[in-house]
Design a protein around this motif. Structure first.
Motif, PDB file in Angstrom:
ATOM      1  N   ASP A 128      -2.996   0.214   4.147  1.00  0.00           N
ATOM      2  CA  ASP A 128      -3.017   0.175   2.687  1.00  0.00           C
ATOM      3  C   ASP A 128      -2.696   1.559   2.115  1.00  0.00           C
ATOM      4  OD1 ASP A 128      -3.388  -0.935   0.207  1.00  0.00           O
ATOM      5  OD2 ASP A 128      -5.567  -1.078   0.342  1.00  0.00           O
ATOM      6  N   ASP A 129      -2.202   1.588   0.897  1.00  0.00           N
ATOM      7  CA  ASP A 129      -1.946   2.847   0.177  1.00  0.00           C
ATOM      8  C   ASP A 129      -1.059   3.790   0.977  1.00  0.00           C
ATOM      9  OD1 ASP A 129      -3.732   1.737  -1.568  1.00  0.00           O
ATOM     10  OD2 ASP A 129      -5.397   3.041  -1.035  1.00  0.00           O
ATOM     11  N   GLU A 189       3.463  -2.016  -3.562  1.00  0.00           N
ATOM     12  CA  GLU A 189       2.342  -2.233  -4.477  1.00  0.00           C
ATOM     13  C   GLU A 189       2.673  -1.731  -5.875  1.00  0.00           C
ATOM     14  OE1 GLU A 189      -1.788  -1.636  -2.194  1.00  0.00           O
ATOM     15  OE2 GLU A 189      -0.797   0.209  -2.752  1.00  0.00           O
TER      16      GLU A 189
HETATM   17 CA    CA Z   1      -3.363  -0.251  -2.156  1.00  0.00          CA
END
Ligand code: CA
Ligand code: C2E
Ligand code: CA
Ligand code: CA
Length: 423
Positions: A327-328, A384
């Motif tokens: 993630d990220d 995202e």
């Molecule tokens: Ca994220």
């Protein structure tokens, strides 16, 4: 110190910081790490402003060095990012904040350059040993994260690692309240669709937790996840999220809707819990959900903290058949190592990279590189925070597979998901 605009060798920097922490541990001192990013310079973080000119960087670096004490350390991390390390007595916290504010003011003094006068502002993220991290990796990651929050708050701000959740003098009751939120039924989940870039079809959903506080109303996760992590309450909270997401996924399938992957966020403390994979297996079993419909999202800082243990945990989760995503991606400082070392299925590109598309050349180059890297490593890739048609067009042409963001939908209730899936 000698060459203020030179870049440190990462390994050397980590070793230096580890030594400083060792000393501090022995002499019962505190170490404050400040991650400083100049606001109006172009870099991969915000893609705005001037290209970082050497002259100006040198002037800023000199001002920083003059503003700290001889025992402190100033290093340039790259681009327009600097690290300041201050060693002090643990009782001097207020003084440290004041010193960092002074440093920020020193940066602000106008600089006379070839093109006239310019004023530089900075976003500063602060993390202190031992409270905000026990190792140099943890401290750097937390200071970095606080720096991002400082950026989000606007220019020329300073954020402490846990400032979003635990302001100084926070009433003790807050922890008790969060405990009640978990055991009572004040938490609920919203789901944000993930779509196939080529077809626009919904392929998955990310579960995002919300707290319906009896007095304050809806509290956003940035205001309680950090507190939950600090107090260990993230373990029961995360367990609740995991079970609720599995229950909901199964219930949608029972309604006859096309099965979709449900992605659940997992924090560092949960991942470090040796029982975590057992909890996952139990949640799947309890709600009768096949493991292939569950995806777990972890950030790179989660796996980098204790790589060996993280790798073992990931392997036992993969053996269960759940998917793992990073993630990220692109918001931290050590992304490539994490990708190569750990068995991820999917890469989620951070919103900060997507934000600057398609106008910013640096962002375009980085996003394109990340997409081809993902392809090489056989990872699927999702962008995202997609908000505009232009971003979507770029991603389609760059062959990014999936996207998530306000362009398609905000996180919504399970009822609204049913409507979205039926149209
Ligand atoms: Ca994220
Ligand atoms: P995240 O995992 O990066 O989640 C995505 C966040 O970006 C969500 O914020 C989402 O609402 C927001 N977002 C999605 N699309 C867009 C967009 O197009 N533009 C903008 N500006 N924002 C967008 P949210 O729901 O406030 O969650 C914030 C963070 O809290 C999450 O970031 C995640 O790190 C954490 N979090 C949320 N739920 C959980 C949970 O159940 N467990 C854990 N450990 N963390 C959670
Ligand atoms: Ca910058
Ligand atoms: Ca996430």
């Amino acid at each position: 110190h000698d060459d203020l605009t030179g870049l440190p060798n990462r390994a050397f920097l980590k070793e230096r910081l580890a030594n400083i922490l060792d000393q501090a541990r022995r002499h019962n001192r505190k170490v404050t790490v400040a991650y400083i990013d100049l606001d109006n310079f172009k870099d991969i973080n915000d893609g705005r402003g001037h290209a970082a000119g050497d002259e100006v960087l040198k002037e800023i670096a000199t001002r920083m060095a003059n503003s700290v004490r001889a025992s402190d350390m100033v290093v340039r991390l790259g681009g327009d990012e600097f690290l300041v390390v201050l060693v002090h007595q643990s009782s001097h916290d207020a003084g440290i904040t004041r010193r960092l504010r002074e440093l920020q003011k020193a940066i602000n003094r106008p600089i006379l350059g070839e093109d006239g006068e310019i004023t530089v502002t900075s976003s500063i993220g602060v993390a202190a040993f031992p409270f905000d991290g026990a190792t140099s990796e943890e401290l750097l990651a937390n200071a970095d994260r606080a720096m991002y929050r400082a950026k989000e708050l606007g220019r020329n701000t300073l954020q402490h690692h846990d400032a979003g959740s635990t302001p100084v003098g926070m009433p003790l009751g807050e922890q008790e309240e969060l405990h009640q939120a978990i055991t009572g039924d004040q938490l609920f989940l919203q789901y944000q669709p993930q779509v196939d870039v080529a077809t626009g079809r919904i392929t998955g959903l990310e579960a995002l937790v919300r707290w319906n506080h009896p007095a304050k109303g809806r509290v956003p996760p940035v205001n309680f996840i950090p507190l939950a992590e600090e107090t260990g309450l993230i373990v029961p909270l995360g367990l609740w999220v995991l079970n609720e997401a599995c229950r909901q996924a199964r219930s949608w399938q029972d309604m006859g809707l096309t099965p979709l992957t449900i992605a659940v966020n997992v924090s560092a403390k949960q991942f470090a819990d040796p029982d975590f994979s057992k909890h996952v297996a139990e949640a799947l079993e309890r709600h009768g959900l096949q493991s292939r419909w569950l995806e777990l999202e972890v950030t790179e800082s989660v796996v980098m903290q204790d790589a060996e243990r993280a790798l073992a945990m990931m392997e036992s989760l993969r053996a269960l058949g759940v998917r793992l995503s990073i993630d990220d991606f692109g918001s931290g400082y050590s992304s490539l190592a994490a990708l190569k070392t750990f068995p991820f299925d999917r890469l989620k590109m951070d919103r900060s990279l997507v934000e600057a598309l398609p106008g910013d050349k640096t962002a375009v180059a980085i996003v394109s590189a990340v997409i081809s890297l993902a392809q090489t490593l056989k990872l699927s890739v999702l962008a995202e925070g997609v908000e505009t048609d232009d971003q979507m067009d770029f991603l389609r042409q760059a062959r990014c597979e999936e996207a998530q963001g306000y362009r398609f939908s905000r996180p919504v209730s399970p009822e609204e998901i049913v409507v979205l899936l039926k149209v």
